[in-house]
Design a protein around this motif. Structure first.
Motif, PDB file in Angstrom:
ATOM      1  N   UNK A  49      59.239   2.738   5.194  1.00 48.21           N
ATOM      2  CA  UNK A  49      59.817   3.835   5.958  1.00 48.21           C
ATOM      3  C   UNK A  49      59.518   5.191   5.341  1.00 48.21           C
ATOM      4  N   UNK A  50      59.210   5.211   4.051  1.00 50.70           N
ATOM      5  CA  UNK A  50      58.917   6.476   3.380  1.00 50.70           C
ATOM      6  C   UNK A  50      57.479   6.920   3.526  1.00 50.70           C
ATOM      7  N   UNK A  51      56.624   6.058   4.039  1.00 52.98           N
ATOM      8  CA  UNK A  51      55.208   6.393   4.178  1.00 52.98           C
ATOM      9  C   UNK A  51      55.008   7.414   5.293  1.00 52.98           C
ATOM     10  N   UNK A  52      54.167   8.421   5.046  1.00 53.95           N
ATOM     11  CA  UNK A  52      53.903   9.397   6.105  1.00 53.95           C
ATOM     12  C   UNK A  52      53.144   8.761   7.270  1.00 53.95           C
ATOM     13  N   UNK A  57      50.737  14.629   6.505  1.00 54.71           N
ATOM     14  CA  UNK A  57      51.963  14.884   7.275  1.00 54.71           C
ATOM     15  C   UNK A  57      53.181  14.688   6.373  1.00 54.71           C
ATOM     16  N   UNK A  58      54.245  15.389   6.678  1.00 55.88           N
ATOM     17  CA  UNK A  58      55.492  15.187   5.932  1.00 55.88           C
ATOM     18  C   UNK A  58      56.447  14.272   6.689  1.00 55.88           C
ATOM     19  N   UNK A  59      56.194  14.053   7.965  1.00 53.71           N
ATOM     20  CA  UNK A  59      57.053  13.177   8.764  1.00 53.71           C
ATOM     21  C   UNK A  59      56.730  11.720   8.428  1.00 53.71           C
TER      22      UNK A  59
END
Length: 100
Positions: A49-52, A57-59
């Motif tokens: 879930x932490x992967x961009x 991208x920061x999202x």
């Protein structure tokens, strides 16, 4: 026989109660399963879930998944309202017309 007992014995009331319960439990189960899947993913696969979403991208996927869980809540609520207005109101009207 009281009015309440007569209403509870009416077949249309029983059908209405059964359909509302089935729909409610089904939608609640869907939302609960989705939420717990998201929480379990946060607990056991935080890197996923932490992967961009894309390079630079920061999202992250977690943001998209979180927004998706919230959006699902709105969609399920809308589905309940549409189904309730289409089906349950008709059964309630039938009960009122028959004087049950």
């Amino acid at each position: 026989m009281s009015e309440l007992e007569r209403l509870r014995a009416h077949p249309a009331f029983r059908q209405l109660a059964r359909q509302r319960a089935m729909l409610g439990w089904g939608l609640a189960g869907t939302m609960t399963a989705t939420y717990f899947a998201f929480i379990l993913c946060v607990a056991f696969r935080p890197g996923l879930l932490g992967a961009p979403i894309a390079a630079g991208w920061t999202t992250s996927y977690g943001v998209v998944a979180g927004v998706g869980v919230i959006a699902l809540g709105f969609v399920l609520t809308a589905a309940y309202v549409l189904l309730a207005n289409a089906r349950f109101d008709a059964l309630g009207r039938l009960l009122r017309e028959e004087g049950a």
